[in-house]
Design a protein around this motif. Structure first.
Motif, PDB file in Angstrom:
ATOM      1  N   LEU A   1      44.173  40.991  37.302  1.00 22.47           N
ATOM      2  CA  LEU A   1      43.955  39.584  37.630  1.00 22.47           C
ATOM      3  C   LEU A   1      42.511  39.327  38.058  1.00 22.47           C
ATOM      4  O   LEU A   1      42.022  38.208  37.940  1.00 22.47           O
ATOM      5  N   TYR A   2      41.856  40.349  38.564  1.00 24.24           N
ATOM      6  CA  TYR A   2      40.484  40.179  39.069  1.00 24.24           C
ATOM      7  C   TYR A   2      39.425  40.444  38.005  1.00 24.24           C
ATOM      8  O   TYR A   2      38.239  40.462  38.311  1.00 24.24           O
ATOM      9  N   LYS A   3      39.875  40.638  36.772  1.00 21.47           N
ATOM     10  CA  LYS A   3      38.973  40.865  35.631  1.00 21.47           C
ATOM     11  C   LYS A   3      37.987  41.984  35.966  1.00 21.47           C
ATOM     12  O   LYS A   3      38.395  43.068  36.307  1.00 21.47           O
ATOM     13  N   LYS A   4      36.713  41.679  35.902  1.00 19.20           N
ATOM     14  CA  LYS A   4      35.697  42.701  36.186  1.00 19.20           C
ATOM     15  C   LYS A   4      34.948  42.387  37.474  1.00 19.20           C
ATOM     16  O   LYS A   4      33.807  42.788  37.641  1.00 19.20           O
ATOM     17  N   ASP A   5      35.600  41.683  38.376  1.00 15.19           N
ATOM     18  CA  ASP A   5      35.002  41.389  39.667  1.00 15.19           C
ATOM     19  C   ASP A   5      35.239  42.596  40.569  1.00 15.19           C
ATOM     20  O   ASP A   5      36.243  42.702  41.262  1.00 15.19           O
ATOM     21  N   TYR A   6      34.287  43.526  40.511  1.00 16.36           N
ATOM     22  CA  TYR A   6      34.454  44.819  41.183  1.00 16.36           C
ATOM     23  C   TYR A   6      34.641  44.693  42.690  1.00 16.36           C
ATOM     24  O   TYR A   6      35.396  45.446  43.278  1.00 16.36           O
TER      25      TYR A   6
ATOM     26  N   LEU B   1      50.293  37.717  36.071  1.00 18.92           N
ATOM     27  CA  LEU B   1      49.345  38.184  35.054  1.00 18.92           C
ATOM     28  C   LEU B   1      49.710  37.616  33.690  1.00 18.92           C
ATOM     29  O   LEU B   1      48.838  37.176  32.942  1.00 18.92           O
ATOM     30  N   MET B   2      51.001  37.602  33.364  1.00 14.86           N
ATOM     31  CA  MET B   2      51.413  37.076  32.064  1.00 14.86           C
ATOM     32  C   MET B   2      51.096  35.589  31.958  1.00 14.86           C
ATOM     33  O   MET B   2      50.557  35.139  30.938  1.00 14.86           O
TER      34      MET B   2
ATOM     35  N   LYS C   1      44.564  30.075  32.179  1.00 10.15           N
ATOM     36  CA  LYS C   1      44.183  29.535  33.482  1.00 10.15           C
ATOM     37  C   LYS C   1      44.110  30.685  34.483  1.00 10.15           C
ATOM     38  O   LYS C   1      45.031  31.473  34.612  1.00 10.15           O
ATOM     39  N   GLU C   2      42.988  30.787  35.189  1.00  9.44           N
ATOM     40  CA  GLU C   2      42.818  31.854  36.161  1.00  9.44           C
ATOM     41  C   GLU C   2      43.295  31.406  37.532  1.00  9.44           C
ATOM     42  O   GLU C   2      42.994  30.316  37.977  1.00  9.44           O
ATOM     43  N   PHE C   3      44.042  32.282  38.184  1.00  9.89           N
ATOM     44  CA  PHE C   3      44.504  32.025  39.543  1.00  9.89           C
ATOM     45  C   PHE C   3      43.535  32.700  40.497  1.00  9.89           C
ATOM     46  O   PHE C   3      43.139  33.834  40.279  1.00  9.89           O
ATOM     47  N   ASP C   4      43.173  31.992  41.539  1.00 11.97           N
ATOM     48  CA  ASP C   4      42.264  32.555  42.529  1.00 11.97           C
ATOM     49  C   ASP C   4      43.091  33.083  43.705  1.00 11.97           C
ATOM     50  O   ASP C   4      43.386  32.350  44.643  1.00 11.97           O
ATOM     51  N   ILE C   5      43.470  34.342  43.612  1.00 13.69           N
ATOM     52  CA  ILE C   5      44.285  34.971  44.658  1.00 13.69           C
ATOM     53  C   ILE C   5      43.366  35.874  45.463  1.00 13.69           C
ATOM     54  O   ILE C   5      42.705  36.747  44.907  1.00 13.69           O
ATOM     55  N   ASP C   6      43.355  35.649  46.747  1.00 15.12           N
ATOM     56  CA  ASP C   6      42.516  36.451  47.619  1.00 15.12           C
ATOM     57  C   ASP C   6      42.931  37.920  47.523  1.00 15.12           C
ATOM     58  O   ASP C   6      44.099  38.248  47.735  1.00 15.12           O
ATOM     59  N   PRO C   7      41.993  38.823  47.185  1.00 17.23           N
ATOM     60  CA  PRO C   7      42.351  40.233  47.026  1.00 17.23           C
ATOM     61  C   PRO C   7      42.849  40.879  48.311  1.00 17.23           C
ATOM     62  O   PRO C   7      43.689  41.778  48.275  1.00 17.23           O
ATOM     63  N   LYS C   8      42.343  40.412  49.449  1.00 20.75           N
ATOM     64  CA  LYS C   8      42.820  40.974  50.718  1.00 20.75           C
ATOM     65  C   LYS C   8      44.285  40.604  50.934  1.00 20.75           C
ATOM     66  O   LYS C   8      45.090  41.435  51.336  1.00 20.75           O
TER      67      LYS C   8
ATOM     68  N   PHE D   1      40.912  53.449  38.225  1.00 22.69           N
ATOM     69  CA  PHE D   1      41.564  52.958  37.018  1.00 22.69           C
ATOM     70  C   PHE D   1      41.110  51.551  36.683  1.00 22.69           C
ATOM     71  O   PHE D   1      40.835  51.240  35.532  1.00 22.69           O
ATOM     72  N   SER D   2      41.000  50.703  37.689  1.00 26.25           N
ATOM     73  CA  SER D   2      40.601  49.311  37.456  1.00 26.25           C
ATOM     74  C   SER D   2      39.149  49.191  37.032  1.00 26.25           C
ATOM     75  O   SER D   2      38.814  48.401  36.164  1.00 26.25           O
ATOM     76  N   LEU D   3      38.290  49.971  37.666  1.00 24.24           N
ATOM     77  CA  LEU D   3      36.865  49.865  37.371  1.00 24.24           C
ATOM     78  C   LEU D   3      36.480  50.595  36.090  1.00 24.24           C
ATOM     79  O   LEU D   3      35.538  50.217  35.415  1.00 24.24           O
ATOM     80  N   LEU D   4      37.227  51.633  35.753  1.00 24.43           N
ATOM     81  CA  LEU D   4      36.893  52.414  34.570  1.00 24.43           C
ATOM     82  C   LEU D   4      37.606  51.919  33.320  1.00 24.43           C
ATOM     83  O   LEU D   4      37.267  52.306  32.223  1.00 24.43           O
ATOM     84  N   THR D   5      38.604  51.087  33.494  1.00 24.93           N
ATOM     85  CA  THR D   5      39.323  50.550  32.346  1.00 24.93           C
ATOM     86  C   THR D   5      38.493  49.427  31.745  1.00 24.93           C
ATOM     87  O   THR D   5      38.390  48.355  32.310  1.00 24.93           O
ATOM     88  N   VAL D   6      37.918  49.722  30.622  1.00 25.42           N
ATOM     89  CA  VAL D   6      37.123  48.720  29.932  1.00 25.42           C
ATOM     90  C   VAL D   6      37.882  48.349  28.660  1.00 25.42           C
ATOM     91  O   VAL D   6      38.007  49.148  27.757  1.00 25.42           O
ATOM     92  N   VAL D   7      38.423  47.168  28.658  1.00 27.02           N
ATOM     93  CA  VAL D   7      39.161  46.688  27.499  1.00 27.02           C
ATOM     94  C   VAL D   7      38.298  45.628  26.822  1.00 27.02           C
ATOM     95  O   VAL D   7      37.930  44.637  27.450  1.00 27.02           O
TER      96      VAL D   7
END
Length: 179
Positions: free
Chosen positions: A30-35, A82-83, A90-97, A145-151
């Motif tokens: 959900l956070y795309k590439k916002d590391y 996610l689906m 449409k992107e949802f802005d969910i606070d990661p914390k 996994f999230s940071l190294l997964t480049v799709v």
């Protein structure tokens, strides 16, 4: 001392496996590439686990069925989210914390229970080290996994659909087959 080291290593390895569970991958996607958001999610997830790990084992003995149902619904929620985001664009802005603490503290998995059991079998402060080893392993695997997964962008839509379907199916199966 050797028992503590073995339990700590096992906890760390279980944490790595835990971080690769489908609901974590869905949420991180959900956070795309916002590391920064991915890192905040991973750290918050582990913090939520640590904050609730000891009390949850006591509550689970009284409210086991209710806690499991809430746990599964939370995991399914992130898969569905996610689906919806992928299909609608449409992107949802969910606070990661918020998402991290929610999943870390509410979603009860066998790996978390196993680590708590390992921790209770050890005296203080060793039990805290065992819980921290799980949290560190989980945090590192979610981030890696999230940071190294480049799709590639042209495959991202279908990748997200597959990840969300796996998440929803996996957790629904757990919900249906849980005792």
């Amino acid at each position: 001392m050797v028992d503590y080291l073995i339990s700590t290593l096992m906890s760390f390895l279980i944490g790595i496996g835990h971080g690769l569970e489908p609901d974590h991958i869905s949420t991180a996607r959900l956070y795309k590439k916002d590391y920064k958001k991915i890192i905040k999610f991973a750290v918050s997830h582990s913090a939520g686990y640590i904050l609730i790990a000891i009390p949850i084992i006591y509550l689970a003995s009284f409210f086991e069925e209710e806690i499991l149902i809430i746990s599964y619904i939370t995991g399914i929620f992130f898969g569905v989210l996610l689906m919806i985001e992928t299909v609608t664009g449409k992107e949802f802005d969910i606070d990661p914390k918020f998402a991290g603490v929610l999943q870390g503290s509410v979603v009860l998995t066998p790996s978390k229970i196993l680590t708590i059991v390992l921790a209770f079998a050890s005296p203080f402060p060793y039990n805290v080290g065992i819980l921290l080893a799980f949290a560190i392993g989980s945090t590192l695997s979610i981030m890696a996994f999230s940071l190294l997964t480049v799709v590639p962008a042209k495959y991202s839509f279908w990748f997200n659909i597959v990840v969300s379907l796996i998440t929803i199916t996996y957790i629904t199966f757990q919900l249906i087959t849980s005792p």
